[in-house]
Design an enzyme around this catalytic site. Structure first.
Site, mmCIF file in Angstrom:
data_model
loop_
_atom_site.group_PDB
_atom_site.id
_atom_site.type_symbol
_atom_site.label_atom_id
_atom_site.label_comp_id
_atom_site.label_asym_id
_atom_site.label_seq_id
_atom_site.Cartn_x
_atom_site.Cartn_y
_atom_site.Cartn_z
ATOM 1 N N GLU A 58 -3.955 -13.333 -3.308
ATOM 2 C CA GLU A 58 -3.329 -12.259 -3.093
ATOM 3 C C GLU A 58 -1.320 -12.606 -2.326
ATOM 4 O OE1 GLU A 58 -3.194 -8.315 -2.031
ATOM 5 O OE2 GLU A 58 -6.245 -9.510 -1.361
ATOM 6 N N GLU A 90 -3.787 -5.915 -9.524
ATOM 7 C CA GLU A 90 -2.518 -6.020 -8.817
ATOM 8 C C GLU A 90 -1.430 -7.388 -9.911
ATOM 9 O OE1 GLU A 90 -2.362 -6.285 -4.634
ATOM 10 O OE2 GLU A 90 -4.686 -5.414 -4.482
ATOM 11 N N HIS A 130 0.983 -1.269 -0.279
ATOM 12 C CA HIS A 130 0.373 0.116 0.479
ATOM 13 C C HIS A 130 0.908 1.183 -0.001
ATOM 14 C CE1 HIS A 130 -3.561 -2.938 1.901
ATOM 15 N NE2 HIS A 130 -3.171 -2.601 0.916
#
Length: 414
Positions: A367, A271, A241
Site C-alpha cells: 500500500e 484502498e 486514516h
C-alpha cells in the site's frame, strides 16, 4: 443457566457466576484450529517456565478463544494454563462470551470493583510465574495484578504471541480471502455512489451497508460489528486514516476509497485512489507514478524477502521522481486479528527498520502512499492497497478490484 457461582458470605451476593445461556455458536474455525492456537501458546509457556497466561487485549483474547469483547470501561481476560482456557467476562454481557469461547467462561459481577481480580484469583491461585501482554497492560493495571498476585512474577508473552499470529493457518487464510472478496464488493458500491454533490458520508454508508449485508449472507451466525468505510475527497485525502466528513464531492476531486469488512475479529481492506469525472495532467502523472510503485511492490513480496529491503527498493522509485519526501508511512503490514482500535503484528511491516523475512502463510498488504500538499499542482493523497498471501513459491494477490486511471476515474465511460 446460572450455576457454580461464588457468593460473598457477608452480603449473600454473587461475586462470580457461570452463565451458560444457550449453546455454543457457529465459528469459522474448527475445534482443532482453536486447540492448535492454545497449544502453541502452551508450548511457549512450557519452554519458558510459565505456569499460566492472563491475556487481556482484544486481539489476544479473540485469537485464543474466539470471543471478541466490548470494552466499555470493563476488564476482560482469557486465562490459559497447561490444560484449560477460560475467558473472564462482565455480567453485562450475559451468556454471549461463553457461547463464543472455545473453552470455559467465568462471569464476574459489577457490585464490587475488585470482582474481576477475584475471578482471576480463582483461576490462578498460587501461581508463581504468569504471562501477560506487556504492550496492553498499563502501569495501573499492572499494579492491580501485582496486588492480586503478590507472590507471582510477571513475564511478557505479547511478543511471542504476535509471532504466532503472524503465520496464518489455512483456516485463517480462507477467512481473510473471503474478507478481501467482501471488501471488493464494498469498493464497487462506493464507486457506484460517487457523484458531484454527494456527501462523503453517503458514499461511505453505501459501501458499509453492502459489506455488512454480504457478511450476513455469507455466514450462518455472525456478529455484525465494526465493519466500516473511510471515504475521503479533496483535501481530506491527505491522511490514510482520516475520518469521513459531510464534505460534498466535487467534479475533479481526488478521492480515497477505504473499505474494511470485519469478520469474527479479522480485518481486511481495500484502498484505492479515485477521481470524480476527470483528473488534471499533474494528478494523472502522480497517480501513475504511485501505481508504478504499487506494481513493483507487488512483485517484491516473496518468501525470503526482507521487509526492510522491500521498503528501500520502493523508496528508490519515489526518489527517482523526487517524491520520496511526500511518503508518509510504511509500504504494508500484516493482516489477521486486528482493527483500527486493537491488534498490530508490528514484526511484519514493510518499513526500513523491520528486518523480518517473509515466510509462507504470512498475509501482508502492499500500500504505497504519497501526499502532495495543497498549493502544489496535483495536490492530494494517492494510495493503492492489495492483500497478498505469501506462498512457498511466491505470493497470491487476493484483491481483485482494479486500480489506476484506466479504471477509477468515475463517471467516465472506459
Amino acid at each position: 443457566m446460572l450455576s457454580n457461582g461464588i457468593v460473598d458470605p457477608q452480603t449473600g451476593m454473587h461475586r462470580t457466576v457461570e452463565w451458560r445461556n444457550g449453546d455454543k455458536v457457529y465459528s469459522p474455525f474448527s475445534g482443532a484450529e482453536m486447540d492448535r492456537r492454545q497449544n502453541e501458546l502452551r508450548a511457549h509457556m512450557a519452554a519458558n517456565d510459565i505456569e499460566l497466561c492472563i491475556l487481556t487485549s482484544l486481539h489476544g483474547i479473540n485469537y485464543y478463544s474466539g470471543f471478541l469483547y466490548c470494552y466499555f470501561g470493563r476488564k476482560y481476560a482469557c486465562v490459559i494454563d497447561h490444560n484449560t482456557a477460560t475467558t473472564v467476562s462482565a455480567g453485562i454481557d450475559g451468556g454471549q462470551p461463553w457461547r463464543r469461547t472455545h473453552g470455559e467462561n467465568v462471569t464476574y459481577t459489577d457490585w464490587r470493583r475488585d470482582n474481576f481480580f477475584f475471578a482471576l484469583q480463582g483461576l490462578a491461585a498460587k501461581t508463581r510465574r504468569i504471562g501477560i501482554e506487556h504492550d496492553h497492560v498499563s502501569l495501573d493495571y499492572f499494579r492491580l495484578l501485582q496486588d492480586a498476585f503478590p507472590d507471582a512474577e510477571f513475564v511478557d508473552v505479547a511478543q511471542a504471541s504476535m509471532w504466532m499470529r503472524a503465520i496464518k493457518s489455512d483456516e485463517e487464510i480462507k477467512l481473510i480471502r473471503d474478507g478481501a472478496r467482501i471488501a471488493d464488493l464494498g469498493g464497487a458500491a462506493c464507486a457506484k455512489a460517487v457523484a458531484p454533490g454527494v456527501g462523503e458520508e453517503e458514499v461511505a454508508m453505501a459501501s458499509t451497508q453492502a459489506m455488512i449485508r454480504e457478511i450476513a449472507r455469507s455466514y450462518p451466525q455472525v456478529e455484525l460489528m465494526d465493519t466500516w468505510t473511510w471515504f475521503q475527497s479533496g483535501l481530506n485525502t491527505d491522511g490514510a486514516h482520516n475520518p469521513v466528513t459531510n464534505k460534498k464531492v466535487e467534479a475533479g476531486d481526488i478521492l480515497s476509497l477505504n473499505c474494511f469488512p470485519m469478520i469474527f475479529g479479522y480485518y481486511t481492506a481495500l484502498e484505492r485512489t479515485l477521481f470524480c469525472e476527470h483528473a488534471s495532467e499533474e494528478h494523472l502523472r502522480l497517480w501513475q507514478i504511485n501505481c508504478e510503485v504499487h506494481r513493483a511492490g507487488l512483485k517484491l513480496i516473496q518468501p525470503g524477502a526482507k521487509c526492510c529491503d522491500i521498503a528501500k527498493e520502493l523508496n528508490e522509485i519515489y526518489r527517482r521522481h523526487d517524491l520520496l519526501q511526500f511518503r508518509s508511512f510504511g509500504y504494508g503490514h500484516s493482516f489477521g486479528v486486528l482493527s483500527h482500535y486493537y491488534g498490530r503484528e508490528a514484526g511484519v511491516e514493510l518499513r526500513e527498520d523491520v528486518e523480518t523475512v517473509l515466510q509462507p502463510n504470512m498475509v501482508v498488504s502492499m500500500e504505497p502512499m504519497i501526499t502532495v500538499p495543497e498549493g502544489i499542482a496535483g495536490a492530494g493523497g494517492y494510495r493503492e492497497h492489495d492483500i497478498l498471501v505469501v506462498t512457498e513459491e511466491g505470493a497470491e494477490n487476493i484483491t481483485e478490484f482494479p486500480f489506476g486511471p484506466e479504471h477509477n476515474i468515475l463517471g467516465v465511460s472506459h
